[in-house]
Scaffold this motif. Structure first.
Motif, PDB file in Angstrom:
ATOM      1  N   UNK A 294      65.384  38.598  44.165  1.00  0.00           N
ATOM      2  CA  UNK A 294      64.298  38.059  43.346  1.00  0.00           C
ATOM      3  C   UNK A 294      63.049  37.727  44.167  1.00  0.00           C
ATOM      4  N   UNK A 295      63.236  37.328  45.404  1.00  0.00           N
ATOM      5  CA  UNK A 295      62.067  37.085  46.262  1.00  0.00           C
ATOM      6  C   UNK A 295      61.370  38.410  46.557  1.00  0.00           C
ATOM      7  N   UNK A 296      62.159  39.464  46.781  1.00  0.00           N
ATOM      8  CA  UNK A 296      61.558  40.793  47.004  1.00  0.00           C
ATOM      9  C   UNK A 296      60.809  41.265  45.761  1.00  0.00           C
ATOM     10  N   UNK A 297      61.382  40.995  44.612  1.00  0.00           N
ATOM     11  CA  UNK A 297      60.740  41.348  43.347  1.00  0.00           C
ATOM     12  C   UNK A 297      59.398  40.597  43.206  1.00  0.00           C
ATOM     13  N   UNK A 298      59.410  39.321  43.572  1.00  0.00           N
ATOM     14  CA  UNK A 298      58.177  38.510  43.528  1.00  0.00           C
ATOM     15  C   UNK A 298      57.105  39.140  44.411  1.00  0.00           C
ATOM     16  N   UNK A 299      57.485  39.490  45.646  1.00  0.00           N
ATOM     17  CA  UNK A 299      56.521  40.069  46.603  1.00  0.00           C
ATOM     18  C   UNK A 299      55.975  41.389  46.070  1.00  0.00           C
ATOM     19  N   UNK A 300      56.863  42.192  45.484  1.00  0.00           N
ATOM     20  CA  UNK A 300      56.439  43.479  44.928  1.00  0.00           C
ATOM     21  C   UNK A 300      55.403  43.249  43.817  1.00  0.00           C
ATOM     22  N   UNK A 301      55.697  42.304  42.933  1.00  0.00           N
ATOM     23  CA  UNK A 301      54.788  42.060  41.806  1.00  0.00           C
ATOM     24  C   UNK A 301      53.428  41.524  42.243  1.00  0.00           C
ATOM     25  N   UNK A 302      53.426  40.585  43.182  1.00  0.00           N
ATOM     26  CA  UNK A 302      52.113  40.064  43.609  1.00  0.00           C
ATOM     27  C   UNK A 302      51.341  41.114  44.394  1.00  0.00           C
ATOM     28  N   UNK A 303      52.051  41.978  45.100  1.00  0.00           N
ATOM     29  CA  UNK A 303      51.372  43.006  45.896  1.00  0.00           C
ATOM     30  C   UNK A 303      50.779  44.101  45.015  1.00  0.00           C
ATOM     31  N   UNK A 304      51.461  44.393  43.915  1.00  0.00           N
ATOM     32  CA  UNK A 304      51.008  45.494  43.059  1.00  0.00           C
ATOM     33  C   UNK A 304      50.041  45.060  41.959  1.00  0.00           C
TER      34      UNK A 304
ATOM     35  N   UNK B 289      44.791  39.027  44.865  1.00  0.00           N
ATOM     36  CA  UNK B 289      44.545  39.365  46.260  1.00  0.00           C
ATOM     37  C   UNK B 289      45.582  38.552  47.023  1.00  0.00           C
ATOM     38  N   UNK B 290      46.533  39.239  47.632  1.00  0.00           N
ATOM     39  CA  UNK B 290      47.702  38.550  48.164  1.00  0.00           C
ATOM     40  C   UNK B 290      47.833  38.644  49.672  1.00  0.00           C
ATOM     41  N   UNK B 291      48.316  37.560  50.237  1.00  0.00           N
ATOM     42  CA  UNK B 291      48.631  37.502  51.667  1.00  0.00           C
ATOM     43  C   UNK B 291      50.022  36.907  51.799  1.00  0.00           C
ATOM     44  N   UNK B 292      50.820  37.440  52.722  1.00  0.00           N
ATOM     45  CA  UNK B 292      52.121  36.818  52.975  1.00  0.00           C
ATOM     46  C   UNK B 292      52.147  36.380  54.432  1.00  0.00           C
ATOM     47  N   UNK B 293      52.332  35.090  54.630  1.00  0.00           N
ATOM     48  CA  UNK B 293      52.275  34.533  55.982  1.00  0.00           C
ATOM     49  C   UNK B 293      53.662  34.114  56.455  1.00  0.00           C
ATOM     50  N   UNK B 294      53.891  34.260  57.748  1.00  0.00           N
ATOM     51  CA  UNK B 294      55.188  33.886  58.318  1.00  0.00           C
ATOM     52  C   UNK B 294      55.281  32.396  58.643  1.00  0.00           C
TER      53      UNK B 294
END
Ligand code: SAH
Ligand code: MG
Length: 197
Positions: free
Chosen positions: A166-176, A181-186
């Motif tokens: 589900x976290x991967x799904x979230x990242x996919x949706x915000x990226x697409x 305008x999305x940023x993912x920070x470590x």
């Protein structure tokens, strides 16, 4: 309004001792920087725990700004309300008791900021609700988005599998999503920042 910072520090220390997963300092400072100069009148948090992050965020509000924060654990709700009074920010924070999956669809406010920090398996649902209520120019943050590195590795044979999916799904949706305008920070356990265009 006067905020009792000493009391807030005590609450932070106690939460850490009790292994309550409160926001990490680095994550908080990225959010502070991101919101610097932005007018924040309405803030939605999903996952209150004992109120620590909500109290930190209350400092970032513009005049008369308010935070709605949702928590399903009855004891934590009581603790959060007690803590918020002690720190003296009860005028700014409204704790909503119950499962966010049930509460979110009943809300019809418009928010400048949404902070997602609850059940990882529900992130795609929380995103859908956040997108429904976020203002144009608003920002959606999601904490723990990299979940100890599991999300970006090929790790998938564990009890955390549903969360990771589900976290991967979230990242996919915000990226697409072309409106974000999305940023993912470590930083911390991973922080996703999605600005609404
Ligand atoms: N934001 C807090 C930490 C939240 S920890 C801080 O940084 O100080 C995550 C919290 O979300 C837990 O207290 C858990 O009980 C709550 N939670 C998890 N799933 C939830 C759901 N579906 N609805 C409401 N609360 C939820
Ligand atoms: Mg978190």
């Amino acid at each position: 309004m006067y905020m009792n910072k000493e009391e807030l520090e005590k609450i932070k220390k106690k939460a850490l001792e009790e292994h309550i997963p409160i926001i990490m300092d680095d994550t908080l400072s990225v959010i502070e920087k991101t919101l610097k100069g932005k007018k924040v009148y309405s803030f939605l948090e999903i996952g209150t725990a004992v109120g620590y992050s909500a109290m930190c965020f209350s400092e970032l509000l513009s005049e008369n700004g308010k935070i709605d924060t949702i928590e399903r654990d009855v004891e934590r709700v009581a603790e959060a309300r007690k803590n918020i009074k002690k720190v003296g920010v009860e005028d700014k924070i409204n704790v909503l008791e119950g499962d966010a999956v049930e509460i979110l669809p009943t809300l019809n406010n418009k928010y400048d900021v949404v902070f997602i920090d609850a059940a990882k398996g529900k992130y795609p649902f929380f995103l859908k609700e956040a997108l429904r209520m976020i203002k144009t120019d608003g920002i959606i943050f999601a904490d723990n988005i990299l979940y100890k590195g599991y999300v970006m590795s090929d790790y998938n044979k564990h009890k955390q599998r549903t969360a990771v999916r589900n976290l991967r799904e979230y990242i996919k949706e915000i990226s697409e999503n072309p409106n974000l305008e999305t940023e993912i920070l470590e930083v911390g356990d991973g922080l996703a920042i999605s600005k609404v265009k």
